[in-house]
Design an enzyme around this catalytic site. Structure first.
Site, PDB file in Angstrom:
ATOM      1  N   ALA A  91      48.784  -0.679   6.814  1.00  0.00           N
ATOM      2  CA  ALA A  91      49.576   0.426   7.357  1.00  0.00           C
ATOM      3  C   ALA A  91      48.786   1.712   7.162  1.00  0.00           C
ATOM      4  O   ALA A  91      47.929   1.810   6.276  1.00  0.00           O
ATOM      5  CB  ALA A  91      50.911   0.498   6.616  1.00  0.00           C
ATOM      6  N   GLY A 134      49.050  -4.460   5.433  1.00  0.00           N
ATOM      7  CA  GLY A 134      49.752  -4.752   6.685  1.00  0.00           C
ATOM      8  C   GLY A 134      48.889  -5.533   7.668  1.00  0.00           C
ATOM      9  O   GLY A 134      49.404  -6.236   8.528  1.00  0.00           O
ATOM     10  N   GLU A 137      49.307  -9.012   6.692  1.00  0.00           N
ATOM     11  CA  GLU A 137      50.684  -9.384   7.043  1.00  0.00           C
ATOM     12  C   GLU A 137      50.822  -9.611   8.551  1.00  0.00           C
ATOM     13  O   GLU A 137      51.504 -10.540   8.988  1.00  0.00           O
ATOM     14  CB  GLU A 137      51.645  -8.289   6.559  1.00  0.00           C
ATOM     15  CG  GLU A 137      51.715  -8.234   5.031  1.00  0.00           C
ATOM     16  CD  GLU A 137      52.419  -6.994   4.510  1.00  0.00           C
ATOM     17  OE1 GLU A 137      52.056  -5.875   4.943  1.00  0.00           O
ATOM     18  OE2 GLU A 137      53.328  -7.128   3.684  1.00  0.00           O
ATOM     19  N   GLU A 157      48.207  -3.308  -1.849  1.00  0.00           N
ATOM     20  CA  GLU A 157      49.222  -2.242  -1.983  1.00  0.00           C
ATOM     21  C   GLU A 157      49.420  -1.816  -3.426  1.00  0.00           C
ATOM     22  O   GLU A 157      49.708  -0.644  -3.707  1.00  0.00           O
ATOM     23  CB  GLU A 157      50.570  -2.711  -1.401  1.00  0.00           C
ATOM     24  CG  GLU A 157      50.610  -2.811   0.113  1.00  0.00           C
ATOM     25  CD  GLU A 157      50.114  -4.145   0.664  1.00  0.00           C
ATOM     26  OE1 GLU A 157      49.522  -4.936  -0.099  1.00  0.00           O
ATOM     27  OE2 GLU A 157      50.322  -4.398   1.857  1.00  0.00           O
TER      28      GLU A 157
HETATM   29  N1  CAA Z   1      45.204   3.907   6.507  1.00  0.00           N
HETATM   30  C1  CAA Z   1      44.638   5.024   6.998  1.00  0.00           C
HETATM   31  N2  CAA Z   1      43.318   5.186   7.093  1.00  0.00           N
HETATM   32  C2  CAA Z   1      42.525   4.176   6.680  1.00  0.00           C
HETATM   33  C3  CAA Z   1      43.047   2.988   6.147  1.00  0.00           C
HETATM   34  C4  CAA Z   1      44.461   2.866   6.086  1.00  0.00           C
HETATM   35  N3  CAA Z   1      45.054   1.761   5.642  1.00  0.00           N
HETATM   36  N4  CAA Z   1      42.016   2.166   5.818  1.00  0.00           N
HETATM   37  C5  CAA Z   1      40.896   2.844   6.131  1.00  0.00           C
HETATM   38  N5  CAA Z   1      41.202   4.051   6.641  1.00  0.00           N
HETATM   39  C6  CAA Z   1      40.284   5.103   7.108  1.00  0.00           C
HETATM   40  C7  CAA Z   1      39.646   5.814   5.942  1.00  0.00           C
HETATM   41  O1  CAA Z   1      40.511   6.815   5.437  1.00  0.00           O
HETATM   42  C8  CAA Z   1      38.403   6.372   6.604  1.00  0.00           C
HETATM   43  O2  CAA Z   1      38.778   7.499   7.347  1.00  0.00           O
HETATM   44  P1  CAA Z   1      37.864   8.859   7.291  1.00  0.00           P
HETATM   45  O3  CAA Z   1      36.591   8.448   7.971  1.00  0.00           O
HETATM   46  O4  CAA Z   1      38.675   9.833   8.087  1.00  0.00           O
HETATM   47  O5  CAA Z   1      37.692   9.191   5.858  1.00  0.00           O
HETATM   48  C9  CAA Z   1      38.021   5.272   7.589  1.00  0.00           C
HETATM   49  O6  CAA Z   1      39.198   4.512   7.790  1.00  0.00           O
HETATM   50  C10 CAA Z   1      36.934   4.358   7.079  1.00  0.00           C
HETATM   51  O7  CAA Z   1      37.346   3.835   5.830  1.00  0.00           O
HETATM   52  P2  CAA Z   1      36.412   3.840   4.517  1.00  0.00           P
HETATM   53  O8  CAA Z   1      35.516   5.027   4.528  1.00  0.00           O
HETATM   54  O9  CAA Z   1      37.286   3.682   3.334  1.00  0.00           O
HETATM   55  O10 CAA Z   1      35.543   2.530   4.806  1.00  0.00           O
HETATM   56  P3  CAA Z   1      34.909   1.521   3.732  1.00  0.00           P
HETATM   57  O11 CAA Z   1      34.037   0.600   4.519  1.00  0.00           O
HETATM   58  O12 CAA Z   1      34.305   2.255   2.601  1.00  0.00           O
HETATM   59  O13 CAA Z   1      36.170   0.698   3.155  1.00  0.00           O
HETATM   60  C11 CAA Z   1      38.259  -0.525   3.274  1.00  0.00           C
HETATM   61  C12 CAA Z   1      36.947  -0.127   3.992  1.00  0.00           C
HETATM   62  C13 CAA Z   1      37.948  -1.448   2.101  1.00  0.00           C
HETATM   63  C14 CAA Z   1      39.105  -1.267   4.314  1.00  0.00           C
HETATM   64  C15 CAA Z   1      38.966   0.742   2.762  1.00  0.00           C
HETATM   65  O14 CAA Z   1      39.068   1.660   3.845  1.00  0.00           O
HETATM   66  C16 CAA Z   1      40.338   0.513   2.222  1.00  0.00           C
HETATM   67  O15 CAA Z   1      40.482   0.057   1.109  1.00  0.00           O
HETATM   68  N6  CAA Z   1      41.393   0.817   3.022  1.00  0.00           N
HETATM   69  C17 CAA Z   1      42.777   0.765   2.570  1.00  0.00           C
HETATM   70  C18 CAA Z   1      43.272  -0.678   2.455  1.00  0.00           C
HETATM   71  C19 CAA Z   1      44.706  -0.679   1.934  1.00  0.00           C
HETATM   72  O16 CAA Z   1      44.991  -0.259   0.848  1.00  0.00           O
HETATM   73  N7  CAA Z   1      45.616  -1.218   2.757  1.00  0.00           N
HETATM   74  C20 CAA Z   1      47.034  -1.299   2.427  1.00  0.00           C
HETATM   75  C21 CAA Z   1      47.783  -0.177   3.113  1.00  0.00           C
HETATM   76  S1  CAA Z   1      49.486  -0.103   2.609  1.00  0.00           S
HETATM   77  C22 CAA Z   1      50.260  -1.273   3.549  1.00  0.00           C
HETATM   78  O17 CAA Z   1      49.647  -1.928   4.404  1.00  0.00           O
HETATM   79  C23 CAA Z   1      51.731  -1.489   3.297  1.00  0.00           C
HETATM   80  C24 CAA Z   1      52.335  -2.614   4.004  1.00  0.00           C
HETATM   81  O18 CAA Z   1      52.469  -3.700   3.485  1.00  0.00           O
HETATM   82  C25 CAA Z   1      52.834  -2.486   5.361  1.00  0.00           C
END
Ligand code: CAA
Length: 283
Positions: A91, A134, A137, A157
């Protein structure tokens, strides 16, 4: 007012064209792209700069395409995919950051995501790169997950101080069992494609370059069978997740008996006995 535009909505686009010219409507950025290949709709999540983070707009566009596929009698299966780096990284954290309990509770936030799991036509997730939170999921809401050897799955999460909200704790427990679901959700650890295959999350792992070919050939194979028979199988297998065994077996038997009302059932059996390829009419 925002209006969704996808490749397949040109008729609709024409209707609102004049309103757009007058400045009465704005075009929403396309966050998914769809392509129809034979009887298969390929739906590509297209928000690469944000790792296909699942914003509400993206989910709304996804649902729009899924509804089109469900309503189109020429479509027999859907493939959902992302890009090389990410199927979807969860998400949209930026969008969620300032939301309050009152708002998410009042709007039943995430409920709209469930549409994918309610589709009656078969869905295949073709996962490359990250399928996190998500994203994992969403993949689990599909009927089959096909993974590239680069795929990584996880429910991180807990690292954000929250919990999975689109079925992660439930579907992982059904698919992998309590212990593995606990480990993944409580630690936020990512697992690679091979581990995901070993523990039953994905049907098959293929080289990254072959992912779409394999997904398309699987989808085509399914879409070429009798659609009502395919839908009966989907319904029976999904029921197995919610029913005790004896009830499930009875449910399956009733669907099997119902298949005797299908012209396709007659055609399939006749074709076998006449040693020819069946010609299914989806009736
Ligand atoms: N939401 C919003 N933006 C996201 C995102 C997310 N879930 N995942 C990545 N991005 C964005 C980053 O903020 C970044 O944006 P900017 O360039 O503007 O800074 C861009 O995507 C690239 O990401 P990274 O620089 O972090 O890339 P990376 O290669 O270093 O890492 C990654 C990749 C491991 C996927 C890392 O981005 C990450 O850990 N993302 C979050 C994953 C996460 O925690 N997901 C769970 C979300 S909560 C949820 O999903 C609840 C539910 O059950 C519905």
């Amino acid at each position: 007012m925002y209006v969704l535009y996808t490749e397949n909505s040109s008729a609709f686009f024409k209707k609102i064209f004049y309103a757009y010219k007058k400045g009465e409507v704005k075009m929403a950025e396309p966050l998914i792209h769809t392509k129809i290949i034979g009887r298969v709709m390929v739906i590509t999540l297209s928000r690469s700069p944000a790792m296909n983070a699942l914003s509400q707009e993206l989910i709304s566009q996804l649902n729009h395409s899924l509804r089109q596929a469900e309503a189109d009698s020429e479509i027999g299966a859907m493939v959902i995919t992302g890009d090389e780096k990410a199927f979807a990284a969860g998400a949209d954290i930026k969008e969620m950051k300032d939301l309050t309990f009152q708002k998410v509770f009042a709007e039943d936030f995430i409920e709209t995501w469930e549409y994918l799991s309610k589709c009656r036509k078969p869905t295949i997730a073709a996962v490359s790169g990250y399928a996190l939170g998500g994203g994992c999921e969403l993949a689990m809401m599909c009927d089959i997950i096909l993974a590239a050897d680069t795929a990584q799955f996880g429910q991180p999460e807990i690292t954000l101080g929250t919990i999975p909200g689109a079925g992660g704790t439930q579907r992982l427990t059904h698919l992998l069992g309590k212990v593995k679901a606990m480990e993944l959700c409580l630690t936020g650890r990512l697992m690679d494609a091979q581990e995901a295959e070993r523990c039953g999350l994905v049907a098959r792992v293929v080289p990254e370059k072959k992912l779409m070919d394999e997904a398309l050939s699987m989808a085509k194979k399914i879409a070429d069978f009798s659609l009502p028979a395919v839908q009966m199988i989907k319904e029976a297998i999904c029921a197995a997740e919610n029913m005790p065994l004896t009830q499930g077996i009875r449910f399956e038997r009733h669907l099997f008996q119902a298949s005797f009302a299908l012209e396709d059932r007659k055609e399939g059996m006749n074709a076998f006995l006449e040693k020819r390829k069946p010609s299914f009419k989806n009736k």
